[in-house]
Design a protein around this motif. Sequence first.
Motif, short mmCIF file in Angstrom:
data_model
loop_
_atom_site.label_atom_id
_atom_site.label_comp_id
_atom_site.label_asym_id
_atom_site.label_seq_id
_atom_site.Cartn_x
_atom_site.Cartn_y
_atom_site.Cartn_z
N TYR A 200 -1.74 -0.86 7.76
CA TYR A 200 -2.64 -1.46 6.78
C TYR A 200 -4.04 -1.62 7.40
CZ TYR A 200 1.14 -2.70 3.52
OH TYR A 200 2.17 -2.65 2.62
N ILE B 71 0.84 -1.20 0.00
CA ILE B 71 0.00 0.00 0.00
C ILE B 71 0.87 1.25 0.00
CG2 ILE B 71 -1.85 1.26 1.19
CD1 ILE B 71 -2.74 -1.31 2.49
N VAL C 250 -3.36 0.39 -3.67
CA VAL C 250 -3.21 -0.93 -3.06
C VAL C 250 -2.91 -1.94 -4.16
CG1 VAL C 250 -4.33 -2.75 -1.72
CG2 VAL C 250 -4.80 -0.34 -1.19
#
Length: 344
Positions: free
Chosen positions: A39, A23, A50
């Motif tokens: 996360y 991410i 992502v």
Amino acid sequence: MSSSTEVLDPAFQGAGQQPGTEIWRIENFQPVPLPKSEYGKFYMGDCYIVLQTTSGNGGAYKYDIHFWIGRETSQDEAGTAAIKTVELDEMLGGSAVQHREIQGHESDKFLSYFKACITPLKGGVASGFRKPEEEEFETRLYVCRGKRSVKMEQVPFDPSSLNHDDVFILDTEKKIYQFNGVDSSIQERGKAMEAIQFLKDKYHEGTCDVAIVEDEKSDTESDSGEFWSYFGGLAPIGKRPIGEDDVVPESTPAKLYSIIDGELEFVGGELSEDMLVDGKCYLLDCGAEVFVWFGHGIKLQERKAATKAAEEFVASQKRPKSTRITQLTQGYETDSFKLKFEEK
């Protein structure tokens, strides 16, 4: 991998080398890798990219790239996330399927990457993001709603946020309360329990008392009284008001457009895969979902222009926020895309 990595963002170097989730958050219009400890936390004022890497046939990797747009983010930041997603795909060889994810309307595929749930929070980088070790505990109120895919997000800590239709979680320093709206579903209540475990692990080192508070029960009960004391005492609540987020997009017969220099031109005739020509870009409008198809040999700048054209098209049509935009490359089409050419 792309041979033109020198024109791509260095933040993506080394991405997609092993199965799993990666991410990046958009900060000052640049992607910045997010620590794994963060996360699942998404700030409403930010955008995120992502990458999900999975093992495919023959040892090759398959890629899905999602760009998540917070409800309070700016159009410029959202545009940056979309363009940077194209760059990441280019670095991965152009084989990724790209998905636009709007806060509150995330796809099941996107949600499946996170153990219990995602947690959209108020604020963002522009409002002064602080690292976890710098944060003091903050009492927060969350809502869990949805019949098929239950989603959770932070709402204003105020009794006016409560209603009879949803499940709410009040996370305090010593105790977590689950408030079950009288008309909430079993799925929402079950998902709230999963979310509470996530909050316990994230903010309470795995240890915290939990209490269930039932809507329309007396505030003289111990847990109920404690819950309402945070709001200044028992307060009247009503049904959840219908808003823009409740509008469901309608599927419509597919229409094909070619994209040339960022401009759309309708392609007439009976829909057929033969209409998709190598070296060109197309937009397939299906109402509830819009696909962008990149033919072989499309250059990076053309892909970026097509991405921007798709965003502008959905906005110009005044489609609901939940309208999906999926981008794919020739040879890596999804089954749902292929199916559109088989429907008559």
